[in-house]
Scaffold this active site. Structure first.
Site, mmCIF file in Angstrom:
data_model
loop_
_atom_site.group_PDB
_atom_site.id
_atom_site.type_symbol
_atom_site.label_atom_id
_atom_site.label_comp_id
_atom_site.label_asym_id
_atom_site.label_seq_id
_atom_site.Cartn_x
_atom_site.Cartn_y
_atom_site.Cartn_z
ATOM 1 N N ASN A 13 -66.711 19.267 -42.553
ATOM 2 C CA ASN A 13 -66.815 19.400 -41.149
ATOM 3 C C ASN A 13 -65.516 18.794 -40.884
ATOM 4 O O ASN A 13 -65.265 17.415 -40.671
ATOM 5 C CB ASN A 13 -67.688 18.681 -40.632
ATOM 6 C CG ASN A 13 -67.616 18.770 -39.072
ATOM 7 O OD1 ASN A 13 -66.973 19.537 -38.392
ATOM 8 N ND2 ASN A 13 -68.408 17.699 -38.576
ATOM 9 N N LYS A 15 -64.081 18.761 -37.822
ATOM 10 C CA LYS A 15 -63.949 18.118 -36.341
ATOM 11 C C LYS A 15 -62.717 18.655 -35.580
ATOM 12 O O LYS A 15 -62.514 20.006 -35.813
ATOM 13 C CB LYS A 15 -64.190 16.694 -36.431
ATOM 14 C CG LYS A 15 -65.196 16.222 -37.348
ATOM 15 C CD LYS A 15 -65.707 14.828 -37.277
ATOM 16 C CE LYS A 15 -66.558 14.194 -38.345
ATOM 17 N NZ LYS A 15 -67.365 13.272 -37.960
ATOM 18 N N HIS A 98 -74.599 19.428 -34.243
ATOM 19 C CA HIS A 98 -73.950 18.106 -34.880
ATOM 20 C C HIS A 98 -74.090 16.979 -33.934
ATOM 21 O O HIS A 98 -74.213 17.173 -32.596
ATOM 22 C CB HIS A 98 -72.540 18.184 -34.981
ATOM 23 C CG HIS A 98 -71.853 17.072 -36.019
ATOM 24 N ND1 HIS A 98 -71.382 15.861 -35.389
ATOM 25 C CD2 HIS A 98 -71.541 17.080 -37.136
ATOM 26 C CE1 HIS A 98 -70.853 15.320 -36.206
ATOM 27 N NE2 HIS A 98 -71.058 15.812 -37.284
ATOM 28 N N GLU A 100 -72.258 14.898 -32.892
ATOM 29 C CA GLU A 100 -71.088 14.690 -31.849
ATOM 30 C C GLU A 100 -71.224 15.655 -30.556
ATOM 31 O O GLU A 100 -71.070 15.432 -29.467
ATOM 32 C CB GLU A 100 -69.808 14.736 -32.605
ATOM 33 C CG GLU A 100 -69.841 13.721 -33.361
ATOM 34 C CD GLU A 100 -68.535 13.764 -34.483
ATOM 35 O OE1 GLU A 100 -67.924 14.835 -34.646
ATOM 36 O OE2 GLU A 100 -68.691 12.808 -35.116
ATOM 37 N N GLU A 170 -78.003 13.903 -40.974
ATOM 38 C CA GLU A 170 -76.910 13.266 -40.807
ATOM 39 C C GLU A 170 -77.385 11.725 -39.944
ATOM 40 O O GLU A 170 -77.519 12.053 -38.572
ATOM 41 C CB GLU A 170 -75.775 13.820 -40.226
ATOM 42 C CG GLU A 170 -75.350 14.989 -41.027
ATOM 43 C CD GLU A 170 -73.889 15.044 -40.660
ATOM 44 O OE1 GLU A 170 -73.032 15.328 -41.359
ATOM 45 O OE2 GLU A 170 -73.735 15.562 -39.371
ATOM 46 N N GLY A 176 -68.800 8.871 -39.625
ATOM 47 C CA GLY A 176 -67.599 8.167 -39.399
ATOM 48 C C GLY A 176 -67.359 6.641 -39.314
ATOM 49 O O GLY A 176 -66.432 6.246 -38.676
ATOM 50 N N SER A 216 -70.547 9.393 -43.927
ATOM 51 C CA SER A 216 -69.545 8.839 -44.853
ATOM 52 C C SER A 216 -69.709 8.985 -46.323
ATOM 53 O O SER A 216 -69.653 8.062 -47.077
ATOM 54 C CB SER A 216 -69.837 7.293 -44.721
ATOM 55 O OG SER A 216 -69.422 6.791 -43.203
HETATM 56 C C1 PEP Z 1 -69.799 14.651 -40.167
HETATM 57 O O1 PEP Z 1 -69.073 14.609 -39.162
HETATM 58 O O2 PEP Z 1 -70.725 15.488 -40.008
HETATM 59 C C2 PEP Z 1 -69.598 13.508 -41.200
HETATM 60 C C3 PEP Z 1 -70.630 13.361 -41.988
HETATM 61 O O3 PEP Z 1 -68.811 12.778 -40.893
HETATM 62 P P1 PEP Z 1 -68.182 11.529 -41.992
HETATM 63 O O4 PEP Z 1 -68.212 11.854 -43.292
HETATM 64 O O5 PEP Z 1 -66.725 11.383 -41.591
HETATM 65 O O6 PEP Z 1 -69.227 10.476 -41.648
#
Ligand code: PEP
Length: 255
Positions: A13, A15, A98, A100, A170, A176, A216
């Site tokens: 992803n 972003k 997501h 975000e 998630e 992040g 992460s």
């Molecule tokens: C994501 O944006 O779906 C995500 C898991 O980000 P990160 O791996 O940076 O935590």
């Protein structure tokens, strides 16, 4: 629950990162590194990078996804993108719900359900994101939150359509932040999501259903997370922006 019934999916992803020219460069670097993957490999990129991604991935094992879509076919929705616009380009996947989008752009379980419906109707494969906030985990309501998100998003989705959906668990506190869920925490919630699928549909559907972990995940922790019985791949943010790191995760999922 039999992990061998499911093919892992590693999806990046991106972003709001990378311009079209940077997209071409990153995918060209990635292609040889993931060519022998024994899992599905997807990159979900900003709308303006989709064409560059489709061109660069042509003839490779990397599939392309968008990061959102609208539920309307067309009309007065300034700034939105329809599912038909995506499929006509050749886009195969779309991320929906997501955290975000939920946190910063007013996405709700109801709008997530509408987007899922539109994406399935258009023939897109959906990566549906669910996950709890830190306060919710601390309050002990993680399973309730994730279960509600899953049930509402899948409202009206038939058993046959499930083959075109995967869920990415998630935890919002792990996205992040560098703070990964432990392998046990990830597995426990992924297992609970699979049980929701079993209750809504049946055990066979749940056994075949792909549930990723995201938050992460990186080259250093992927092995342990992906070895868990109920973790069938990952949705990767930060680490998907570096070809080598992303390919290490793909390798871990291919074991
Ligand atoms: C994501 O944006 O779906 C995500 C898991 O980000 P990160 O791996 O940076 O935590």
């Amino acid at each position: 629950m039999n992990k061998s019934l499911r093919k892992a999916v590693i999806a990046g992803n991106w972003k709001m990162n990378k311009t079209p020219s940077e997209t071409t460069a990153l995918i060209n670097e990635m292609k040889p590194l993931v060519a022998n993957a024994d899992c599905d490999v997807v990159v979900c990129v900003p709308y303006v990078d989709l064409q560059a991604a489709l061109d660069a991935t042509k003839g490779s094992n990397i599939k392309v996804g968008a990061e959102n879509c609208h539920w309307g076919k067309s009309g007065a929705f300034t700034g939105e993108i329809s599912t038909q616009m995506l499929t006509e380009m050749g886009v195969e996947y779309v991320i929906i719900g997501h955290s975000e989008r939920r946190t910063y752009f007013g996405e709700t379980n109801v709008t997530v359900q509408k987007r899922v419906r539109a994406a399935l109707d258009a023939g897109l494969k959906v990566i549906l994101c669910v996950g709890e906030y830190l306060e919710q985990r601390e309050q002990g309501v993680t399973f309730e939150v994730v279960s509600e998100q899953t049930k509402i998003a899948l409202g009206g989705v038939s058993k046959d359509e499930l083959k075109n959906i995967i869920i990415a668990y998630e935890p919002v506190w792990a996205i992040g932040t560098g703070k990964t869920a432990t392998a046990e925490q990830a597995n426990e919630v992924n297992h609970a999501i699979r049980e929701v699928i079993a209750k809504l549909y049946d055990k066979a559907a749940a056994d075949a259903f792909v549930v990723q972990y995201g938050g992460s995940m990186n080259a250093g922790n992927a092995d342990e997370l992906l070895a868990q019985e109920d973790v069938d791949g990952g949705l990767i943010g930060g680490a998907s922006l570096k070809a080598k790191d992303f390919s290490e995760i793909v390798k871990a999922a291919s074991k």
